[in-house]
Design a protein around this motif. Sequence first.
Motif, PDB file in Angstrom:
ATOM      1  N   HIS A  32       0.831  -1.206   0.000  1.00  8.49           N
ATOM      2  CA  HIS A  32       0.000   0.000   0.000  1.00  8.49           C
ATOM      3  C   HIS A  32       0.865   1.256   0.000  1.00  8.49           C
ATOM      4  N   ALA A  33       1.948   1.232   0.767  1.00  2.00           N
ATOM      5  CA  ALA A  33       2.822   2.401   0.826  1.00  2.00           C
ATOM      6  C   ALA A  33       3.467   2.678  -0.526  1.00  2.00           C
ATOM      7  N   GLU A  34       3.877   1.636  -1.229  1.00  2.00           N
ATOM      8  CA  GLU A  34       4.496   1.818  -2.543  1.00  2.00           C
ATOM      9  C   GLU A  34       3.489   2.392  -3.540  1.00  2.00           C
ATOM     10  N   VAL A  35       2.260   1.921  -3.492  1.00  3.43           N
ATOM     11  CA  VAL A  35       1.241   2.432  -4.410  1.00  3.43           C
ATOM     12  C   VAL A  35       0.934   3.894  -4.101  1.00  3.43           C
ATOM     13  N   ARG A  36       0.816   4.229  -2.834  1.00  2.00           N
ATOM     14  CA  ARG A  36       0.544   5.616  -2.462  1.00  2.00           C
ATOM     15  C   ARG A  36       1.694   6.523  -2.899  1.00  2.00           C
ATOM     16  N   THR A  37       2.935   6.088  -2.702  1.00  2.00           N
ATOM     17  CA  THR A  37       4.089   6.895  -3.099  1.00  2.00           C
ATOM     18  C   THR A  37       4.099   7.121  -4.611  1.00  2.00           C
ATOM     19  N   TRP A  38       3.809   6.068  -5.377  1.00  2.00           N
ATOM     20  CA  TRP A  38       3.784   6.202  -6.837  1.00  2.00           C
ATOM     21  C   TRP A  38       2.656   7.154  -7.249  1.00  2.00           C
ATOM     22  N   ALA A  39       1.473   6.980  -6.645  1.00  2.00           N
ATOM     23  CA  ALA A  39       0.336   7.827  -7.002  1.00  2.00           C
ATOM     24  C   ALA A  39       0.613   9.296  -6.686  1.00  2.00           C
ATOM     25  N   HIS A  87      -8.566  18.491  -8.524  1.00  2.00           N
ATOM     26  CA  HIS A  87      -7.535  17.960  -7.640  1.00  2.00           C
ATOM     27  C   HIS A  87      -7.434  16.451  -7.793  1.00  2.00           C
ATOM     28  N   VAL A  88      -6.216  15.949  -7.928  1.00  2.00           N
ATOM     29  CA  VAL A  88      -5.975  14.508  -8.001  1.00  2.00           C
ATOM     30  C   VAL A  88      -5.587  14.038  -6.603  1.00  2.00           C
ATOM     31  N   ASP A  89      -6.547  13.431  -5.935  1.00  2.00           N
ATOM     32  CA  ASP A  89      -6.341  12.972  -4.561  1.00  2.00           C
ATOM     33  C   ASP A  89      -5.790  11.552  -4.598  1.00  2.00           C
ATOM     34  N   TYR A  90      -4.539  11.408  -4.175  1.00  2.00           N
ATOM     35  CA  TYR A  90      -3.874  10.106  -4.154  1.00  2.00           C
ATOM     36  C   TYR A  90      -3.975   9.431  -2.786  1.00  2.00           C
ATOM     37  N   ALA A  91      -4.520  10.149  -1.787  1.00  2.00           N
ATOM     38  CA  ALA A  91      -4.439   9.684  -0.402  1.00  2.00           C
ATOM     39  C   ALA A  91      -5.340   8.500  -0.099  1.00  2.00           C
ATOM     40  N   GLN A  92      -6.278   8.185  -0.993  1.00  2.00           N
ATOM     41  CA  GLN A  92      -7.123   7.028  -0.743  1.00  2.00           C
ATOM     42  C   GLN A  92      -6.402   5.718  -1.023  1.00  2.00           C
ATOM     43  N   ASN A  93      -5.155   5.810  -1.470  1.00  2.00           N
ATOM     44  CA  ASN A  93      -4.308   4.629  -1.595  1.00  2.00           C
ATOM     45  C   ASN A  93      -3.545   4.470  -0.283  1.00  2.00           C
ATOM     46  N   GLY A  94      -3.825   3.421   0.445  1.00  2.00           N
ATOM     47  CA  GLY A  94      -3.159   3.207   1.721  1.00  2.00           C
ATOM     48  C   GLY A  94      -3.821   2.067   2.461  1.00  2.00           C
ATOM     49  N   TYR A  95      -3.082   1.457   3.360  1.00  2.00           N
ATOM     50  CA  TYR A  95      -3.595   0.328   4.128  1.00  2.00           C
ATOM     51  C   TYR A  95      -4.765   0.785   4.995  1.00  2.00           C
ATOM     52  N   GLY A  96      -5.893   0.124   4.846  1.00  2.00           N
ATOM     53  CA  GLY A  96      -7.074   0.477   5.611  1.00  2.00           C
ATOM     54  C   GLY A  96      -7.903   1.593   5.013  1.00  2.00           C
ATOM     55  N   ARG A  97      -7.409   2.212   3.920  1.00  2.00           N
ATOM     56  CA  ARG A  97      -8.209   3.242   3.245  1.00  2.00           C
ATOM     57  C   ARG A  97      -9.204   2.567   2.320  1.00  2.00           C
ATOM     58  N   ASN A  98     -10.284   3.269   2.018  1.00  2.00           N
ATOM     59  CA  ASN A  98     -11.309   2.633   1.195  1.00  2.00           C
ATOM     60  C   ASN A  98     -11.937   3.624   0.241  1.00  2.00           C
TER      61      ASN A  98
END
Length: 299
Positions: A189-196, A225-236
């Motif tokens: 999840h952290a890698e996906v959020r960082t890439w996003a 706005h491109v919100d990338y923060a919904q990528n993360g462990y426990g985010r939905n």
Amino acid sequence: MARHEVWELAGQAVEVKNLDKVFWPEQGYTKGDLLRYYREVAPVLLPYLRGRPLTLVMCPDGIAAGCYYRRKRPDYAPDWLPYVLYNPKTKAGQVPLVLVENEAHLIWLANQAAVEFHVWSSTTRDLAHPTWLMLDLDPGDATGFGAVLEAARFVQGELEKLGLAGWPKTSGGRGLHLLVPLKPGRYTHAEVRTWAKAFAAQLAERSGGLVRLPRGATHRGEGVHVDYAQNGYGRNTVAPYSLRAKPGAPVSTPLGWDEVEAGGFEPTDFNLETVPERIRRQGDLLAGMREAAFRLPEL
């Protein structure tokens, strides 16, 4: 007198109650309308719910009386309602997160007044590795939906330059979601959020002001706005085909890129009344996403 019925679903007898209670006052849509909607769209909705921990938006007395989020499986739930144990950072001990695997689970929860179904980007097979990346295109309060569609076309073009593709759906609000399917078990999840986050920054640099990074808790002014923060462990993210607890009973609805190109519609066009017929005509426009999987290139 409020009506009660018993529906036979997936080998279970599910009692549904208070079918005449009004949930959307402006349109007069009732709890019965809610339940019948979810029963009708279950064949296309369930593939996006199965195996994914859920967050529910509960509206026991309809959307005007106030709603709340629920993740924990109710203590009074029947023993056939599945769950997965989760260790949130904010609590000591494990929390049983509710799951939906079949139509009986879906309707039982909807009968408890679950209006919205939000899903993790990973599944119980491998909670640590998401199966998609999500880009939330969220307009500022001075920006119309036409700009959101323009931004979606721009973002898709940038994804294609990287050998990727996104599948669009309305958020059920003013925005649009792009889902990019990922290679199973490949990224945390952290890698996906960082890439996003890095990709969103590139989009903001290249779009000529159309696309922006979110600032603060609310999105104001112009731009998308491109919100990338919904990528993360426990985010939905709100599930495809989920209703929203908003006036008009809008639905988070998959779109074809031909529709995004053509424009001429508003998110409110897709709602409790119109979406079932749309599915009968067009099928599940996200189905192709479930057959695709990408590696994220270096940026």
